[in-house]
Write an enzyme that holds these catalytic residues in place. Structure first.
Site, PDB file in Angstrom:
ATOM      1  CG  LEU A  33     -18.952  -1.262   3.752  1.00 25.51           C
ATOM      2  CD1 LEU A  33     -18.719  -0.051   4.145  1.00 25.51           C
ATOM      3  CD2 LEU A  33     -20.328  -1.746   4.400  1.00 25.51           C
ATOM      4  N   GLY A  34     -18.506  -3.645  -0.508  1.00 20.78           N
ATOM      5  CA  GLY A  34     -18.421  -3.676  -1.913  1.00 20.78           C
ATOM      6  C   GLY A  34     -17.739  -2.652  -2.665  1.00 20.78           C
ATOM      7  NE  ARG A  35     -12.640  -4.503  -4.958  1.00 19.26           N
ATOM      8  CZ  ARG A  35     -11.283  -4.487  -4.421  1.00 19.26           C
ATOM      9  NH1 ARG A  35     -10.780  -3.328  -4.230  1.00 19.26           N
ATOM     10  NH2 ARG A  35     -10.508  -5.511  -4.461  1.00 19.26           N
TER      11      ARG A  35
ATOM     12  CG  PHE B 105     -21.970  -0.739  -5.172  1.00 19.15           C
ATOM     13  CD1 PHE B 105     -22.206  -0.210  -6.510  1.00 19.15           C
ATOM     14  CD2 PHE B 105     -23.274  -1.617  -4.881  1.00 19.15           C
ATOM     15  CE1 PHE B 105     -23.469  -0.223  -7.168  1.00 19.15           C
ATOM     16  CE2 PHE B 105     -24.185  -1.655  -5.299  1.00 19.15           C
ATOM     17  CZ  PHE B 105     -24.633  -0.932  -6.683  1.00 19.15           C
ATOM     18  CG  PHE B 106     -23.459  -2.236  -0.593  1.00 18.89           C
ATOM     19  CD1 PHE B 106     -24.584  -2.524  -1.241  1.00 18.89           C
ATOM     20  CD2 PHE B 106     -22.497  -3.296  -0.770  1.00 18.89           C
ATOM     21  CE1 PHE B 106     -25.068  -3.659  -1.878  1.00 18.89           C
ATOM     22  CE2 PHE B 106     -22.808  -4.662  -1.565  1.00 18.89           C
ATOM     23  CZ  PHE B 106     -23.986  -4.691  -2.108  1.00 18.89           C
TER      24      PHE B 106
ATOM     25  CE1 TYR C 250      -2.919  -3.134   0.260  1.00 19.88           C
ATOM     26  CE2 TYR C 250      -3.468  -2.733   2.572  1.00 19.88           C
ATOM     27  CZ  TYR C 250      -3.505  -3.409   1.433  1.00 19.88           C
ATOM     28  OH  TYR C 250      -4.474  -4.568   1.497  1.00 19.88           O
TER      29      TYR C 250
ATOM     30  CG  HIS D 141      -0.872  -8.730  -0.289  1.00 15.75           C
ATOM     31  ND1 HIS D 141      -0.694  -7.336  -0.288  1.00 15.75           N
ATOM     32  CD2 HIS D 141      -2.529  -8.354  -0.416  1.00 15.75           C
ATOM     33  CE1 HIS D 141      -1.644  -6.536  -0.372  1.00 15.75           C
ATOM     34  NE2 HIS D 141      -2.692  -7.277  -0.632  1.00 15.75           N
TER      35      HIS D 141
END
Length: 360
Positions: free
Chosen positions: A226-228, A230-231, A62, A135
């Protein structure tokens, strides 16, 4: 909903105890747009710890490296307590950056494992990493070589097990590993946790991987619950993607799929309105209801979103509500693959059989 408390949970069977909801730190430094100001992110980390969230998830990939440095600032600056009641830092190795295109490779060689671990220890400013994941799986090398086995012909193999013995790692994990890889790894050294993408619209691990983890007593860490994002706001979430946001290239967020997937969000949102919560809280609560061995690690860079995610712990769903939610996001209802490169997922993460390995 009542003000949430963060319960503790046993992650896996080797003694690791963490908060029942963790914090994914990737987006603070990379992949979801430009890195955020350190001071803001340090304040968020301090806020999360004060609220009772102690499992912090990062990786050397990252940034690369900058997210570990950020956590190191928090740890070394005394913003987060350490020790028995302190944080549990989970980081990862396995994405090796190279000069040749595409600029990286998956690597599980023993020499690289040690190099990566010692570099992460320095960046984090700690003597021991609580949970160290591979990873991504190196499909060129038997998983036994990376994890534990020490062939007579090579004294530097099995570095993960060695690093545990040296006190530099407490627990070993795998990320995006296939069921057979998990089983083979666990046979030579205990695997404490498997990290995988699991959310209301990403459920491909439920057929083989999750049952394998439960059979072996391995904890499950759900990233992107959270669906990247989306939600959080459905199709509108894509409006804020910068050019440096990897989600711009994900099939589910492409225009031809996003309009279709918006219908899923709308139905989840309707149910959330009936429940008196947000759609993101409903989606996160669905993951929490998968079992006491599951720890979701939603990521955020905003305190308001962190507090909203934490409130999902207090949300209760009936079996009927769970089934209703699942009907909205059935596999045939979601358009687009979950990532832009299937080679990066569990589906191609098997490794060669140990007996075929000849060494170098």
């Amino acid at each position: 909903m009542a003000k949430p408390t963060v319960p503790r949970m046993k992650l896996g069977s080797q003694g690791l105890e963490v908060s029942a909801q963790g914090l994914g730190c990737m987006g603070m430094s990379a992949n979801y747009g430009p890195a955020k100001p350190d001071d803001d992110m340090l304040a968020l980390l301090r806020h999360a710890f004060a609220a009772g969230v102690t499992l912090l998830d990062t990786s050397d990939a990252y940034g690369p490296f900058t997210n570990e440095l950020l956590l190191g600032k928090a740890l070394q600056g005394g913003l987060l307590a350490t020790g028995g009641a302190g944080v549990q830092v989970a980081t990862k190795f396995g994405v090796k950056f190279t000069e040749a295109p595409p600029g990286w490779e998956f690597c599980g060689s023993p020499a690289y494992v040690r190099q990566a671990c010692e570099a992460s220890l320095r960046r984090l400013g700690v003597d021991c990493i609580d949970l160290y994941y591979q990873h991504r799986i190196d499909t060129r090398l038997p998983i036994e070589i990376t994890i534990s086995l020490v062939p007579e012909s090579s004294s530097d193999m099995g570095e993960l097990k060695k690093l545990v013995g040296e006190g530099k790692i407490k627990y070993v994990g795998l990320s995006e590993a296939s069921a057979s890889t998990i089983r083979r790894a666990h046979a030579v050294h205990p695997i404490t946790a498997v990290q995988l993408e699991w959310s209301l619209w990403t459920r491909d691990s439920e057929e083989e991987i999750i049952p394998t983890c439960r059979e072996l007593g391995i904890g499950i860490v759900a990233y992107s619950p959270l669906g990247r994002g989306f939600f959080g706001s459905g199709a509108k979430s894509a409006d804020n993607f910068s050019e440096r946001d990897i989600r711009k290239n994900l099939p589910r967020f492409q225009a031809e799929n996003l309009e279709h997937n918006q219908r899923i969000f709308e139905r989840v949102n309707e149910m959330a309105t009936r429940k008196g919560c947000t759609p993101s809280q409903l989606a996160l609560a669905w993951v929490h209801h998968q079992g006491p061995d599951v720890c979701p690690i939603p990521g955020t860079t905003k305190m308001d979103n962190f507090d909203s995610n934490l409130a999902a712990l207090a949300l209760r769903l009936t079996p009927e509500e769970m089934a209703e939610l699942e009907s909205y996001a059935a596999a045939d209802a979601v358009k687009g693959f979950r990532t832009y490169n299937a080679a990066n997922t569990w589906m191609s993460s098997d490794t060669p059989p140990l007996e075929s390995f000849k060494g170098e």
